[in-house]
Structures are given as structure tokens and as C-alpha cells.
Design an enzyme around this catalytic site. Sequence first.
Site, PDB file in Angstrom:
ATOM      1  N   CYS A 174      11.505  43.898  77.316  1.00  0.00           N
ATOM      2  CA  CYS A 174      12.088  44.793  76.304  1.00  0.00           C
ATOM      3  C   CYS A 174      13.377  44.205  75.732  1.00  0.00           C
ATOM      4  CB  CYS A 174      12.338  46.154  76.945  1.00  0.00           C
ATOM      5  SG  CYS A 174      13.318  47.291  75.965  1.00  0.00           S
ATOM      6  N   CYS A 205      16.408  46.504  75.811  1.00  0.00           N
ATOM      7  CA  CYS A 205      16.892  46.644  77.194  1.00  0.00           C
ATOM      8  C   CYS A 205      17.862  45.516  77.528  1.00  0.00           C
ATOM      9  CB  CYS A 205      15.733  46.631  78.184  1.00  0.00           C
ATOM     10  SG  CYS A 205      14.594  48.025  78.001  1.00  0.00           S
TER      11      CYS A 205
END
Length: 147
Positions: free
Chosen positions: A66, A69
Site C-alpha cells: 500500500c 501506508c
Amino acid sequence: MADSPITACPHCGTRNRVPAAAKGLPRCGKCQELLPWLTDATDADFTEIVEQSALPVLMDLWAPWCGPCRVVAPGVARAAEAYAGRLKVVKVNVDIAQQTAVRYQAQSIPLLLLLDKGAVRARQVGAVPTDALLRWVDQSLALSPAA
């Protein structure tokens, strides 16, 4: 539970092992200052690390693939430093801890939660800049009964 991560003391630079779960607060072995408490949790050790924490927990539900993230990760680490002694920061990889991801309805990541004994007190979805994340943590801690 995995080995205790090593954390450099922001005050004196001494490297310290900080356990994922402990009764007291992590302190530097040399200067005795409070250390940032940043650790990982899985489904298997979630209760011990998060639900039994004496401190409020900032939980970062994330995944290695991600991009957002990875963008929010430095802010999460900064929160551990800024709130040493007041907050435990726990990173949970949703690919590994799937039960925890389902329990907290992580339909979008990164998902940041402020928890008190496992109960959600505040929720932030998506990547935010570090200064906004720290403001959110500050406001959320003010609302949390554990703070």
C-alpha cells in the site's frame, strides 16, 4: 510474539530493547527517559499487546503493498516519539492479521485507530500529513478516557 524491537533513545542515543507488551512504560536503560513505544501485532498476540495495554493505543492497519501506508508511516513513527509515555503505537499488517482487520472493519487502508482496551475512540482513514496526524492524535487523546 516476535523479538523485542530495538529503539534508539531520542535523548541519549542508547539502543534499547522495547518489548511489545509490558506492565510499565519503556524507559532508556542509560538515561531513564521515556522511550517511544512502537511495535507490531498479529491476530495471535493482539490481546496481550493492544487490549491489555495500560496506555491508549494508536493502531496503524497497513499493508506492505500500500503506497499511502508507506506515506503515513513516518508520521506514525513520529507520533510514537511525540507521545512517549502517553501512547503506544502498534502497526498491524492486514495481510497477516486478517481477523483483526475484519474486527475493525478495515475496508480501506491506511486506517488509524485510537483504541482504549481494544475499543475504538477515534478513527482516521487514509494518508494524512504528519502535522495533521499529530493534531488528530492530540485531539483524540483529549477525548479518550484512558488519556
